[in-house]
Design a protein around this motif. Structure first.
Motif, PDB file in Angstrom:
ATOM      1  N   THR A  59      31.576   7.862 -15.469  1.00 45.64           N
ATOM      2  CA  THR A  59      32.770   9.229 -14.898  1.00 45.64           C
ATOM      3  C   THR A  59      33.951   8.698 -14.226  1.00 45.64           C
ATOM      4  N   PRO A  60      33.646   8.110 -12.258  1.00 46.29           N
ATOM      5  CA  PRO A  60      34.527   7.961 -11.892  1.00 46.29           C
ATOM      6  C   PRO A  60      36.324   6.584 -11.602  1.00 46.29           C
ATOM      7  N   TYR A  61      35.012   6.081 -12.806  1.00 47.15           N
ATOM      8  CA  TYR A  61      36.101   4.430 -12.832  1.00 47.15           C
ATOM      9  C   TYR A  61      36.505   5.267 -14.317  1.00 47.15           C
ATOM     10  N   VAL A  62      35.814   5.346 -15.301  1.00 51.19           N
ATOM     11  CA  VAL A  62      37.072   6.267 -16.232  1.00 51.19           C
ATOM     12  C   VAL A  62      38.233   6.886 -15.422  1.00 51.19           C
ATOM     13  N   SER A  63      38.046   8.121 -15.170  1.00 54.43           N
ATOM     14  CA  SER A  63      38.649   8.505 -14.712  1.00 54.43           C
ATOM     15  C   SER A  63      39.540   8.446 -13.432  1.00 54.43           C
ATOM     16  N   ARG A  64      39.644   7.437 -13.085  1.00 56.55           N
ATOM     17  CA  ARG A  64      40.837   6.485 -12.447  1.00 56.55           C
ATOM     18  C   ARG A  64      41.736   5.879 -13.113  1.00 56.55           C
ATOM     19  N   LEU A  65      41.095   4.819 -14.343  1.00 59.20           N
ATOM     20  CA  LEU A  65      42.014   4.579 -16.121  1.00 59.20           C
ATOM     21  C   LEU A  65      43.005   5.578 -15.375  1.00 59.20           C
ATOM     22  N   CYS A  66      42.337   6.599 -16.656  1.00 57.65           N
ATOM     23  CA  CYS A  66      43.015   7.098 -17.450  1.00 57.65           C
ATOM     24  C   CYS A  66      43.907   7.889 -16.571  1.00 57.65           C
ATOM     25  N   ARG A  67      43.704   8.666 -14.819  1.00 55.98           N
ATOM     26  CA  ARG A  67      44.943   9.137 -14.602  1.00 55.98           C
ATOM     27  C   ARG A  67      45.976   8.833 -15.296  1.00 55.98           C
TER      28      ARG A  67
END
Length: 188
Positions: free
Chosen positions: A49-57
């Protein structure tokens, strides 16, 4: 004659603990999740989740929460088909960038999310974050995606082209245009 007799201190080399790499130990977790282990699925979700969030932002901006959700759904739906558990990192990145682009394209309005700026290195002044926020808002989602892959993820043009499923020339062109647009908007 010992080190104490000569007055020369003998020091053992200091062994520094190595920071654990969460991606290095992920293969057994992936295998367990693929076999239906609910705790492994939960642990994998917490890791991704943190990795995916960092890419999506930076790609989906105001719709990043939707992009994160869509990405994680796609990842966990496709997880049983992942043949090489050690390839999870690249596989998740590919899915996430594609899902973030889909969400960004669907959105009629593109309102940036302030949390993206928590990830920026260097001085974290409110004024700088606001300026970067304004410049990124003006770029297309395709240009933000190329900048994210190149500048945040450190991918080369060939890797970005494979991930985005576009030609290497298109990646170079978008990257050139995105950087020029960013520079022009930044200097105003």
């Amino acid at each position: 004659m010992t080190a104490a007799d000569t007055g020369i201190a003998h020091h053992e080399p200091t062994v520094r603990p190595v920071e654990p790499d969460p991606w290095a130990a992920v293969a057994p977790l992936v295998t367990a999740a693929q076999s239906g282990d609910v705790m492994a699925v939960n642990d994998l979700l917490n890791l991704l989740t943190p990795y995916v969030s960092r890419l999506c932002r930076p790609i989906a901006l105001g719709d990043s929460a939707d992009a994160v959700q869509e990405s994680l759904i796609a990842v966990f739906q496709g997880l049983p088909k992942l043949k090489d558990p050690t390839a999870l990192y690249a596989w998740v990145r590919t899915i996430t960038v594609r899902e973030a682009l889909k969400v960004a394209r669907r959105s009629r309005r593109e309102t940036p999310v302030a949390e993206f700026f928590d990830e920026l290195p260097g001085p974290r002044s409110t004024e700088l974050a606001s300026d970067v926020h304004d410049v990124l808002r003006r770029l297309s989602s395709e240009h933000r995606a190329v900048l994210t892959l190149r500048e945040l993820e450190g991918l080369d043009e060939r890797s970005a082209s494979r991930l985005l499923n576009i030609s290497c020339g298109t990646v170079k062109s978008r990257l050139h245009r995105a950087r020029n647009s960013f520079r022009k908007a930044w200097t105003r």
